[in-house]
Scaffold this active site. Structure first.
Site, mmCIF file in Angstrom:
data_model
loop_
_atom_site.group_PDB
_atom_site.id
_atom_site.type_symbol
_atom_site.label_atom_id
_atom_site.label_comp_id
_atom_site.label_asym_id
_atom_site.label_seq_id
_atom_site.Cartn_x
_atom_site.Cartn_y
_atom_site.Cartn_z
ATOM 1 C CE LYS A 164 -3.903 -2.465 1.987
ATOM 2 N NZ LYS A 164 -4.729 -2.624 3.315
ATOM 3 C CD GLN A 176 -3.741 -4.525 6.360
ATOM 4 O OE1 GLN A 176 -3.785 -3.558 5.694
ATOM 5 N NE2 GLN A 176 -3.937 -5.428 5.608
ATOM 6 C CG ASP A 187 -9.684 -0.269 4.610
ATOM 7 O OD1 ASP A 187 -9.603 -0.686 3.471
ATOM 8 O OD2 ASP A 187 -9.072 -0.507 5.455
#
Ligand code: GUN
Length: 292
Positions: free
Chosen positions: A52, A96, A119
């Site tokens: 990422k 995460q 997200d």
């Protein structure tokens, strides 16, 4: 049979994003800034977060990685989330997953300001997505829609079977594939307790496999000319690989591929698109596209 090249598509989209960022910055705008929180040392999570950060560089974004040991308390982590919520330079951020057992993932997700939730996991974004309002759409389903669109695969009125009902893939994928503005398909969701799963698959024009069971979808389950999207990324030991493992999809690729009109490989299919769609969401966050 056409192989859907997620890697090449993702590279192209990142170049498109980088070009747009260049224009924004040249016009005096702000460079998008993505932050990521990584807790502990899970091998998979380390790889994802590293990729990422690299994708941010490719897109011309600023990125910040915040690392914590898995001894961090839930309250401490929530305080870090709050700091990012308040940081005006940070346009979007992710925590995460998975998190250590002593921390409630749902609590952390709900603590994220939905306006920075790139997200698309916050209930406000999930709810807005479900009723077709502008919002952050979670990256894997968004990446699959983008692949279907860029390969001109007809979905309207087609029969789409989704294998798996997870919050991250199965459920949002079903919502999007049924909506007129996205898939406009007839959608069936199958899961571990579905009867006639094989028959459902045999009737599908599009199968999206996201159950996390290697080689689950076999040739006898697939209609001639179907499109098969494989979301599976199970790590299986492989002594011939430097890492000691390889990624295995949910589809028995060698026997299924010859029957398909389109199919995604693993790796190199859906995976690269997922990170790329996080970048798209970050660009939207930088532009305040959905929320002020
Ligand atoms: N863990 C596995 N996939 C994801 C993802 O898309 N976002 C976050 N935050 N964690 C994950």
């Amino acid at each position: 049979m056409t192989l859907i090249d997620g890697k090449a598509t993702a590279t192209q989209i990142k170049a498109e994003i980088a070009e747009e960022v260049k224009q924004i910055v040249e016009n005096g705008g702000k460079r998008p800034h993505l932050a990521a929180i990584l807790v502990g040392h899970d091998g998979g999570s380390e790889t994802y977060v590293r990729n990422k950060v690299l994708a941010c560089e490719a897109c011309g974004f600023k990125s910040t990685l915040l690392r914590f040991e898995d001894t961090i308390s839930e309250a401490e982590l929530l305080a870090e989330v709050d700091k990012l919520n308040r940081d005006e330079d940070v346009d979007g951020f992710i925590v995460q997953l998975p998190l250590p057992k002593h921390i409630s993932e749902q609590k952390v997700i709900e603590a994220i300001d939905y306006r920075k939730d790139v997200d698309g996991f916050h209930p406000i974004n999930v709810g807005r997505m479900a009723i077709g309002l502008p919002c952050y759409i979670s990256a894997t389903p968004k990446g699959i829609l983008e692949l279907l669109r860029r390969y001109h695969i007809e979905t309207s009125g087609r029969k789409c079977v989704i294998l798996g009902r997870s919050n991250i893939v199965g459920k949002p994928m079903a919502q999007l594939m049924m909506q007129k503005q996205y898939g406009d398909a007839t959608v069936t969701v199958c899961h571990s307790h579905s009867r006639d799963l094989k028959k459902e698959c045999q009737e599908a024009d599009i199968i999206i496999a996201a159950i996390g069971q290697p080689n689950f979808v076999t040739a006898d389950m697939v209609k001639e000319g179907a499109t098969v999207i494989d979301v599976g990324t199970t790590r299986v030991p492989d002594a011939t690989k430097k890492s000691g493992f390889r990624l295995n999809g949910d589809v028995k690729f060698d026997e299924v591929a010859p029957k398909c009109s389109y199919i995604t490989p693993v790796p190199g299919g859906v995976g690269p698109m997922t990170i790329c769609m996080l970048m798209k969401n970050t660009l939207s966050a930088g532009k305040k596209e959905f929320y002020q």
